[in-house]
Design a protein around this motif. Structure first.
Motif, PDB file in Angstrom:
ATOM      1  N   LEU A 283       0.836  -1.208   0.000  1.00 13.87           N
ATOM      2  CA  LEU A 283       0.000   0.000   0.000  1.00 13.87           C
ATOM      3  C   LEU A 283       0.867   1.253   0.000  1.00 13.87           C
ATOM      4  O   LEU A 283       0.598   2.207  -0.738  1.00 13.87           O
ATOM      5  CB  LEU A 283      -0.924  -0.008   1.221  1.00 13.87           C
ATOM      6  CG  LEU A 283      -1.954  -1.148   1.251  1.00 13.87           C
ATOM      7  CD1 LEU A 283      -2.651  -1.202   2.611  1.00 13.87           C
ATOM      8  CD2 LEU A 283      -2.999  -0.999   0.141  1.00 13.87           C
TER       9      LEU A 283
ATOM     10  N   ALA B   5      -4.179   5.380   2.678  1.00 17.49           N
ATOM     11  CA  ALA B   5      -4.616   4.069   2.190  1.00 17.49           C
ATOM     12  C   ALA B   5      -5.647   3.578   3.196  1.00 17.49           C
ATOM     13  O   ALA B   5      -5.332   3.399   4.376  1.00 17.49           O
ATOM     14  CB  ALA B   5      -3.442   3.100   2.125  1.00 17.49           C
TER      15      ALA B   5
ATOM     16  N   TRP C  27      -9.524  -1.621  -1.206  1.00 21.35           N
ATOM     17  CA  TRP C  27      -8.617  -0.615  -0.644  1.00 21.35           C
ATOM     18  C   TRP C  27      -8.765   0.670  -1.439  1.00 21.35           C
ATOM     19  O   TRP C  27      -8.876   0.634  -2.671  1.00 21.35           O
ATOM     20  CB  TRP C  27      -7.164  -1.095  -0.719  1.00 21.35           C
ATOM     21  CG  TRP C  27      -6.838  -2.051   0.374  1.00 21.35           C
ATOM     22  CD1 TRP C  27      -6.801  -3.409   0.283  1.00 21.35           C
ATOM     23  CD2 TRP C  27      -6.528  -1.721   1.738  1.00 21.35           C
ATOM     24  NE1 TRP C  27      -6.494  -3.952   1.515  1.00 21.35           N
ATOM     25  CE2 TRP C  27      -6.325  -2.934   2.426  1.00 21.35           C
ATOM     26  CE3 TRP C  27      -6.418  -0.530   2.438  1.00 21.35           C
ATOM     27  CZ2 TRP C  27      -6.008  -2.983   3.780  1.00 21.35           C
ATOM     28  CZ3 TRP C  27      -6.103  -0.569   3.784  1.00 21.35           C
ATOM     29  CH2 TRP C  27      -5.899  -1.792   4.439  1.00 21.35           C
TER      30      TRP C  27
END
Ligand SMILES: C[S@@+](CC[C@H](N)C(=O)[O-])C[C@H]1O[C@@H](n2cnc3c(N)ncnc32)[C@H](O)[C@@H]1O
Length: 248
Positions: free
Chosen positions: A42, A158, A240
């Motif tokens: 991420l 994130a 995500w």
């Protein structure tokens, strides 16, 4: 949280060619220190949208075991304030020293409503799988972060989220696996509206990691054995989210 067994299959799964920088970090180290997300994947994907330069001072808020802070220091030569609540600064200091970046990473233990930083102290700031725990109130952003980053600086998030907000309660198919705090999962529209309403930042990037958000969730799901919710959702709504803001 009790850690699962680190199997060879999990070690192989965490080395993902889509995240070549993260892939150079020891798989067992990543698994031992994970807290619910592939935080190096991420961070790598988030950093692609940020303008990082050596010597910048950055905040890694809710850094957990400070893997993402170590990653930022090593990969970009930035100075990182590794701020966490659940993990002590002393535990993180050991990892930071072992990683050989104690000249660049400062571990700090501070609660998100009681931060010790001066206004405009940071060139940039990051939140990986953390902001949802404390940042959903309308007034929170301007009170605590809007002012910490210099004018023109970037703020990267994130967030575990959903593609579509629920009309009311969580749908039946997820209800059995739902914890009440999971209502902090929100959609991209929900988050970007929250930030736009602050009036202090512009939204530069708002996406599901370029279409990879659900794939990241599904690829990560078998690695820690505990993520039944994602397995049951099976790509229907969970993903995500990546958001990059720039302070006006
Ligand atoms: C799920 S963990 C993620 C850790 C790390 N960023 C990662 O992705 O592996 C969430 C982190 O947010 C931090 N956090 C949660 N509530 C917080 C608060 N009120 N103040 C500061 N940090 C908080 C916790 O200390 C925790 O390490």
């Amino acid at each position: 949280m009790e850690k699962e067994q680190i199997t060879q299959a999990k070690k192989e799964a965490i080395i993902n060619p889509k995240y070549p920088r993260a892939a150079t970090y020891d798989a067992a180290w990543q698994l031992e220190n994970e807290d619910g997300s592939p935080c190096l994947w991420l961070m790598e994907a988030l950093a692609r949208k940020m303008n990082l330069k050596p010597g910048m001072r950055v905040l890694d808020m809710g850094c957990g075991a400070a893997m993402s802070s170590i990653f930022l220091a090593r990969e970009f030569g930035v100075q990182v304030f590794a701020n966490d609540l659940w993990v002590s600064a002393s535990d993180n200091m050991k990892r930071i020293r072992d990683a050989g970046v104690d000249d660049l990473v400062v571990p700090l233990h501070a609660e998100a409503h009681d931060l010790p930083y001066a206004d405009e102290f940071f060139d940039a700031a990051f939140w990986v799988n953390s902001y949802q725990f404390y940042g959903t109130a309308d007034t929170y952003f301007n009170e605590y972060y809007g002012k910490l980053v210099k004018h023109g600086g970037q703020l990267g998030f994130a967030l575990p989220g959903i593609y579509r907000e629920f009309d009311d309660l969580v749908p039946e198919y997820l209800a059995k696996h739902w914890w009440k705090e999971f209502y902090y999962f929100h959609s991209l529209d929900w988050w970007t509206r929250l930030f736009r309403r602050s009036g202090t930042v512009d939204v530069e990037v708002a996406d599901d990691f370029g279409g990879d958000g659900n794939e990241i969730m599904m690829q990560w799901e078998p690695i820690p054995d505990r993520m039944r919710l994602v397995r049951v959702d099976a790509g229907r709504n969970m993903t995500w989210l990546r958001i990059v803001l720039r302070r006006r």
